[in-house]
Structure formats: structure tokens, C-alpha cells
Design an enzyme around this catalytic site. Structure first.
Site, PDB file in Angstrom:
ATOM      1  N   LYS A 149      39.050  28.743  41.191  1.00 36.38           N
ATOM      2  CA  LYS A 149      37.860  29.130  41.952  1.00 36.38           C
ATOM      3  C   LYS A 149      36.638  28.373  41.417  1.00 36.38           C
ATOM      4  O   LYS A 149      35.873  27.808  42.170  1.00 36.38           O
ATOM      5  CB  LYS A 149      37.662  30.641  41.839  1.00 36.38           C
ATOM      6  CG  LYS A 149      36.479  31.166  42.597  1.00 36.38           C
ATOM      7  CD  LYS A 149      36.411  32.679  42.499  1.00 36.38           C
ATOM      8  CE  LYS A 149      35.044  33.165  42.939  1.00 36.38           C
ATOM      9  NZ  LYS A 149      34.881  34.608  42.797  1.00 36.38           N
TER      10      LYS A 149
ATOM     11  N   HIS B 233      67.195  50.591  30.295  1.00 37.85           N
ATOM     12  CA  HIS B 233      67.922  50.219  29.082  1.00 37.85           C
ATOM     13  C   HIS B 233      66.982  49.633  28.038  1.00 37.85           C
ATOM     14  O   HIS B 233      67.428  48.983  27.093  1.00 37.85           O
ATOM     15  CB  HIS B 233      69.031  49.214  29.426  1.00 37.85           C
ATOM     16  CG  HIS B 233      70.025  49.776  30.398  1.00 37.85           C
ATOM     17  ND1 HIS B 233      71.160  50.438  29.991  1.00 37.85           N
ATOM     18  CD2 HIS B 233      70.025  49.821  31.751  1.00 37.85           C
ATOM     19  CE1 HIS B 233      71.823  50.843  31.068  1.00 37.85           C
ATOM     20  NE2 HIS B 233      71.158  50.481  32.144  1.00 37.85           N
TER      21      HIS B 233
ATOM     22  N   LYS C 208      36.234  33.068  25.208  1.00 32.47           N
ATOM     23  CA  LYS C 208      36.210  31.683  25.708  1.00 32.47           C
ATOM     24  C   LYS C 208      35.157  30.872  24.957  1.00 32.47           C
ATOM     25  O   LYS C 208      35.401  29.738  24.551  1.00 32.47           O
ATOM     26  CB  LYS C 208      35.830  31.658  27.202  1.00 32.47           C
ATOM     27  CG  LYS C 208      36.911  32.097  28.155  1.00 32.47           C
ATOM     28  CD  LYS C 208      36.435  31.861  29.600  1.00 32.47           C
ATOM     29  CE  LYS C 208      37.245  32.617  30.609  1.00 32.47           C
ATOM     30  NZ  LYS C 208      36.719  32.577  31.970  1.00 32.47           N
TER      31      LYS C 208
ATOM     32  N   GLU D 229      41.526  44.032  34.323  1.00 33.55           N
ATOM     33  CA  GLU D 229      40.322  43.191  34.346  1.00 33.55           C
ATOM     34  C   GLU D 229      39.246  43.872  35.192  1.00 33.55           C
ATOM     35  O   GLU D 229      38.060  43.682  34.971  1.00 33.55           O
ATOM     36  CB  GLU D 229      40.656  41.786  34.898  1.00 33.55           C
ATOM     37  CG  GLU D 229      39.595  40.742  34.580  1.00 33.55           C
ATOM     38  CD  GLU D 229      40.051  39.304  34.804  1.00 33.55           C
ATOM     39  OE1 GLU D 229      40.471  38.621  33.857  1.00 33.55           O
ATOM     40  OE2 GLU D 229      39.983  38.842  35.959  1.00 33.55           O
TER      41      GLU D 229
ATOM     42  N   GLY E  12      38.745  36.367  41.874  1.00 29.58           N
ATOM     43  CA  GLY E  12      39.970  35.661  41.477  1.00 29.58           C
ATOM     44  C   GLY E  12      41.208  36.531  41.565  1.00 29.58           C
ATOM     45  O   GLY E  12      42.236  36.134  42.125  1.00 29.58           O
ATOM     46  N   ARG E  13      41.130  37.769  41.042  1.00 27.77           N
ATOM     47  CA  ARG E  13      42.331  38.617  40.998  1.00 27.77           C
ATOM     48  C   ARG E  13      42.684  39.236  42.348  1.00 27.77           C
ATOM     49  O   ARG E  13      43.679  39.922  42.473  1.00 27.77           O
ATOM     50  CB  ARG E  13      42.183  39.686  39.922  1.00 27.77           C
ATOM     51  CG  ARG E  13      40.911  40.502  39.964  1.00 27.77           C
ATOM     52  CD  ARG E  13      40.723  41.289  38.669  1.00 27.77           C
ATOM     53  NE  ARG E  13      39.449  41.992  38.623  1.00 27.77           N
ATOM     54  CZ  ARG E  13      38.318  41.479  38.191  1.00 27.77           C
ATOM     55  NH1 ARG E  13      38.271  40.223  37.786  1.00 27.77           N
ATOM     56  NH2 ARG E  13      37.206  42.184  38.170  1.00 27.77           N
TER      57      ARG E  13
ATOM     58  N   GLU F 235      42.086  25.963  30.767  1.00 31.82           N
ATOM     59  CA  GLU F 235      43.541  25.859  30.876  1.00 31.82           C
ATOM     60  C   GLU F 235      43.930  25.001  32.082  1.00 31.82           C
ATOM     61  O   GLU F 235      44.758  24.089  31.979  1.00 31.82           O
ATOM     62  CB  GLU F 235      44.167  27.250  31.047  1.00 31.82           C
ATOM     63  CG  GLU F 235      44.092  28.144  29.828  1.00 31.82           C
ATOM     64  CD  GLU F 235      42.835  29.005  29.783  1.00 31.82           C
ATOM     65  OE1 GLU F 235      41.822  28.638  30.427  1.00 31.82           O
ATOM     66  OE2 GLU F 235      42.866  30.051  29.109  1.00 31.82           O
TER      67      GLU F 235
HETATM   68  O1  F6P Z   1      40.185  35.368  33.026  1.00 34.93           O
HETATM   69  C1  F6P Z   1      38.973  35.248  33.670  1.00 34.93           C
HETATM   70  C2  F6P Z   1      39.069  34.600  35.009  1.00 34.93           C
HETATM   71  O2  F6P Z   1      37.783  34.340  35.434  1.00 34.93           O
HETATM   72  C3  F6P Z   1      39.827  35.430  36.040  1.00 34.93           C
HETATM   73  O3  F6P Z   1      39.046  36.419  36.609  1.00 34.93           O
HETATM   74  C4  F6P Z   1      40.260  34.374  37.010  1.00 34.93           C
HETATM   75  O4  F6P Z   1      41.253  34.846  37.850  1.00 34.93           O
HETATM   76  C5  F6P Z   1      40.712  33.308  36.046  1.00 34.93           C
HETATM   77  O5  F6P Z   1      39.784  33.376  34.981  1.00 34.93           O
HETATM   78  C6  F6P Z   1      40.807  31.912  36.607  1.00 34.93           C
HETATM   79  O6  F6P Z   1      39.586  31.443  37.088  1.00 34.93           O
HETATM   80  P1  F6P Z   1      39.465  30.169  38.012  1.00 34.93           P
HETATM   81  O7  F6P Z   1      40.183  30.451  39.285  1.00 34.93           O
HETATM   82  O8  F6P Z   1      37.998  29.962  38.227  1.00 34.93           O
HETATM   83  O9  F6P Z   1      40.101  29.006  37.295  1.00 34.93           O
END
Ligand code: F6P
Length: 540
Positions: A209, A386, A506, A355, A269-270, A215
């Protein structure tokens, strides 16, 4: 308009619930079944292909009435209407929360900043549809003229968990494309995924987003470098597409403008799998199934928006969760899906629920003195039986659990399905009825072993029985949990749609990275962190 700020613990119903809790906290559910032969029917919610049995809960009709009264006292109805209308209910980030608009019909009218957003949504959906068809049919080809065989989703958090969970859940409906997910910044993750891939036939979907997530950008860069060992810079346009709100950053990365699938700030995002973030879902199962997922979610939206609270599945499941969290002081909740397809469902819900509602400041900015966000966990049944069921049956903690099952198996193996469903039904029965000392003596167990074999029972469960796992029923199920999260946030008087709690780690990671790389030395860490950092540097 903003959501109201009402402290739930100061309401009349909260006090009544507290008194009621004291009165019934030691009662056994099975006694209520004896007293009321209609209990199972009275406490079952039916809607479309969903059959939701809440009778195995530590509740009476009075509990439900008081919980609904609580929902009324915090003006849940007003909150629901603001949620769907696009009011700025994500106040701390100054945004509307409109994942529901993503699955609204084309005739809907949802206004953000004076503009109806529905036409833009349908424009992007059309782009998803035609791109999906061209990739699946092999019309769009890789740089050596071969059709695509593999799709890699590069993203993390909401840009990974939703698509990954849905693609796995809908494996039965998948086409020939093989899908892969790269999320962790752990380089071993990306290397494991790409080691068997052919760059000539692989499509990469970079989903972020913000397009600033460490990452995702690290993984996307590593994959592009790997790709450039075979293809040229010009070929990148054929193999890389992006989903983002940050068009400038995507272009900077080198992705062709035509290959950008936009999304909007008002999609959290979620809650974003319904937007272009779901592109990998569409590619994996075809646009028609993606569309059915959206329409299932829309049906649940309508149910949630219009049904009376006492028959409203998201409202009731949320209120039950509040009941255990705030009155029984339950520490966690389990979600057990009796379907291997839903292997990632609990993991997906962990982000959605924790979150969103892991907050300790109320909507007026005051520190909260009651419990909020529940801890959520789970694994599919029967495997989990189990693994950790021992603790739910005989441990010291109260763990309310939601059991999700599907009446029909997709491959139609009746023998397995009957065994699976007999476990599904037996576990909630066992958790509720338990096994008394007398029953154990009757089995001839020696005296010294009897205490260890007692099951006290009275463990609360919800049973959600759905006809069949399909894109539509999955859409309904996911939307149910989204609305449950919303209702809980409204009751707890918190902001569910920001996530400032993920920022500090972060920032510190960036500082430490600079120190690891040797470019700066910051000496204001605590002694433990400094020692660990030094030790890490010595080892590498
Ligand atoms: O972990 C924090 C967060 O902002 C989440 O809310 C989001 O889903 C994720 O990082 C990834 O963010 P982006 O889509 O901006 O890479």
C-alpha cells in the site's frame, strides 16, 4: 462524522452485566439445556448457508439481552452507519474505512471527499479481470514468448496474509498457475521461493500500500536482481506488476505505469484483500471466483447493516467475545476450522484482530482500565485435537472457541467427511458436557486415577456450520470477522483502524541496521541491546 466516545464500563448495562455475571458465573451450560429443551433452537442464528449455534455458551437469554443493551448504549447503530457511509472513523489517521465499498454493487453510491468511489473501484476491477484473463489464457507472455506458469506475490502483513490465506482456502478452485508468497525479510525465504522458478515464465506481483515497507522492497529488489541475470531491464515491464497507493514510488522502482493496480488510502492493509491486493487471488482462481468472493462479503455486509442485533451474526459473536474478555477475564480465543483448506485462517485473523484492537487508549485519548483486544490463535481440526486441545479440555484457562465446519466436502469423500464432522461435533459436546467423577467410576477406573480423568466441561464454543466452502461462503466468513472486529472496537471505545504500535520497532530496527552496517554508532541503547548487538557483530 467521528465515532462517539462512550466508556462502556460507565454504562448501565455494563453494571447490570457485572451483577448478572456474578449470578451465573458458576452455572453449568448443560443444566440450562435440561431446563430448556428448546435452548439449541432458541440460541441458533440462521442466515443464508450459515448455521450458527451459540447455545453452548455460558449465557442465558438475559445475558444476550444485556449485551444487546450494551451495544445500544454505546450507539453501535450510529457507528455502523458511519462505517458504511465513509465517515472518517479512522480518526487518528484522518481516513474513512471503506473495505465494504470494494464489494458493493456497481449501483452503490459511496462518497469520499465529495466523489463517488464506486466507479473507480469498478475501473480497477475491470483491469484486474482483463489482466487475469490475459495471463490465465496465455495471451500475455514472458520475455521469451512463453506463457506464464508461476505467480509470486511479494508483500507482507495485509499485503500477504489475506491473499495467501484465500489462495490456500480456494485451492480446490485453482487454475494451472502455481502461486508463491514471499513476505519475510529473511533472505532464506525469498531464496527458497525463487530457487525452483524459471524467470522466463514467472510473474511477480509487488503488493505494498505504501511502497515503503522494508521487507517488501528488499524482496522485490532481490527478485529483480535475480530476474536481471536472465532478462533485460526492458523485460521487467513484462514480468513485474505492482499494487499500491504510492504511484511515484512504484515508478521509481522501475515498474511500468500500465502495470500499476491502484488502491486507496481508505482501504486498511489488513482489510485489503478485496481490492487489487487480491490480484494474486484473481490470478490463482480466475476473476469469476474473485468476484464471487466479493459478492459473498457484500451479502454479509448487508446482513450486518440491516439485521436486528439479536439475530446479527457479527454483532452476536462480537458481544460473546466481549462477555468472556471483560467479565470472565478470558485471556485468549481459539478459532478451529475443520477444513485443511483454512490452514492459514487463524494466522490471517491474528493480524485483523490483534493489529486492530490491541489498543490501550480510548477514543478520547484516555488510558483504558478494562481489557480490549483478544489474543487469537488456532489451527485446523482435527490436527489441533492432537496438539493443544488437552489444554482447552483440562487446563486452568478458560478459552472460548469458535468451531467452523463445512457440511459438504469438496472432493466428495464421504468416509473422510463423516469422520471429520463427527470430530467437529464431538469436540464441542465434550468441551461443554465434560465427564464427571461418577461417570469415570462407572467405567471401573481405579480410584487413584479418577481425578486425572475428570473433565469439568462448561467450556464455551460457537459452532459455525456452513454448507460448503466456496468463494462466496469464504467471502461471507471473512466479512463476518471484519465486522466482529469493528463491533468490538466500538464497544471498547478504541480506534481499530490505526496501528501505531508497529512503528517503534521499525524505527529502532533502522537505527540498528545503520549501526550493523557501521555507518553510525548510537550509544543510547539499553545495556542488553548493546551487548546483543556487539555479540551479533562479532559472530558475523
Ligand atoms: O505491520 C504494519 C503494516 O502497516 C500493516 O498494517 C500492513 O498490512 C503491512 O504493514 C504492510 O504494509 P504495506 O502494504 O504498506 O507494505
Amino acid at each position: 462524522m467521528a465515532l462517539k466516545s462512550i466508556n462502556p464500563t460507565k454504562t448501565k448495562s455494563w453494571q447490570l452485566l457485572q451483577n448478572h455475571f456474578e449470578a451465573i458465573k458458576d452455572a453449568h451450560i448443560k443444566d440450562w439445556f435440561t431446563q430448556n429443551p428448546r435452548r439449541a433452537i432458541d440460541l441458533t442464528l440462521t442466515w443464508e448457508d450459515f448455521y450458527v449455534d451459540i447455545s453452548k455458551h455460558r449465557i442465558t437469554n438475559e445475558t444476550l439481552d444485556l449485551l444487546v443493551q450494551l451495544a445500544n448504549e454505546v450507539d453501535l447503530q450510529d457507528a455502523i452507519s458511519k462505517y458504511f457511509k465513509g465517515d472518517v472513523i479512522n480518526e487518528t489517521e484522518g481516513r474513512a474505512v471503506l473495505h465494504t465499498a470494494l464489494r458493493a454493487p456497481e449501483s452503490a453510491n459511496v462518497i469520499v471527499d465529495g466523489v463517488n468511489v464506486i466507479p473507480e473501484i469498478y475501473q480497477v476491477n475491470n483491469k484486474i479481470e482483463s489482466f487475469t484473463n490475459q495471463i490465465v489464457n496465455g495471451e500475455l507472455k514472458g520475455f521469451t514468448g512463453q506463457p506464464f506458469t508461476d505467480v509470486v506475490n511479494i508483500g507482507i502483513g495485509g499485503s500477504d496474509l489475506g491473499p495467501a490465506m484465500v489462495v490456500e482456502a480456494l485451492s480446490f478452485y485453482k487454475n494451472h498457475l502455481k502461486t508463491h508468497f514471499v513476505s519475510n525479510v529473511d533472505g532464506d525465504h525469498v531464496n527458497e521461493v525463487i530457487k525452483h522458478l524459471n524467470p522466463e515464465t514467472t510473474l511477480f506481483v509487488v503488493v505494498s500500500k505504501t511502497f515503503t515497507t522494508q521487507e517488501t522492497l528488499s524482496n522485490a529488489n532481490t527478485i529483480r536482481d535475480w530476474f536481471l541475470k536472465s532478462g533485460s531491464q526492458n523485460d521487467v515491464a513484462k514480468h513485474f506488476v505492482a499494487v499500491s497507493t504510492n504511484i511515484e514510488k512504484v515508478k521509481e522502482f522501475g515498474i511500468d505505469e500500465n502495470n500499476i493496480f491502484p488502491m486507496w488510502n481508505w482501504v486498511g492493509g489488513r482489510f485489503s484483500l478485496w481490492s487489487a491486493v487480491g490480484l494474486t487471488i484473481s490470478l490463482a482462481v480466475g476473476y469469476n471466483h474473485f468476484d464471487a468472493l466479493l459478492s459473498g462479503a457484500n451479502k454479509m455486509d448487508e446482513h450486518f447493516k440491516t439485521e436486528a442485533f439479536d439475530k446479527n451474526i457479527p454483532v452476536i459473536t462480537a458481544l460473546l467475545s466481549v462477555w468472556y474478555n471483560n467479565f470472565f477475564k478470558a485471556e485468549s480465543e481459539a478459532v478451529i476450522a475443520y477444513s485443511q483448506y483454512l490452514n492459514q485462517f487463524a494466522t490471517y485473523l491474528q493480524q485483523g484482530i490483534m493489529e486492530s484492537n490491541g489498543k490501550s487508549v480510548d477514543r478520547s485519548g484516555n488510558a483504558i482500565d478494562y481489557q480490549t483486544g483478544t489474543i487469537i490463535w488456532g489451527e485446523p481440526g482435527t490436527n489441533s485435537q492432537h496438539a493443544f486441545f488437552q489444554l482447552i479440555h483440562q487446563g486452568t484457562k478458560l478459552i472460548p472457541a469458535e468451531f467452523i465446519g463445512f457440511a459438504k466436502s469438496l472432493h466428495g469423500n464421504k468416509d473422510h467427511q463423516d469422520k471429520l464432522m463427527s470430530n467437529f461435533l464431538a469436540q464441542t459436546e465434550a468441551l461443554m458436557t465434560g465427564k464427571s467423577e461418577n461417570a469415570i467410576y462407572d467405567e471401573g477406573v481405579s480410584d487413584n486415577l479418577v481425578p486425572f480423568k475428570v473433565f469439568e466441561g462448561n467450556k464455551p464454543t460457537t459452532t459455525i456450520l456452513i454448507d460448503k466452502l466456496s468463494p462466496e461462503s469464504l467471502g461471507k466468513l471473512i466479512a463476518l470477522y471484519e465486522h466482529k472486529i469493528f463491533v468490538q472496537g466500538v464497544i471498547w471505545n478504541i480506534f481499530s483502524y490505526d496501528q501505531f504500535g508497529v512503528e517503534l520497532g521499525k524505527q529502532l530496527a533502522n537505527t540498528i541496521l545503520h549501526e550493523i552496517l557501521g555507518s553510525t554508532v548510537v550509544n543510547n541503547h539499553d545495556a542488553s541491546t548493546s551487548n546483543l548487538l556487539e555479540h551479533y557483530k562479532k559472530l558475523t
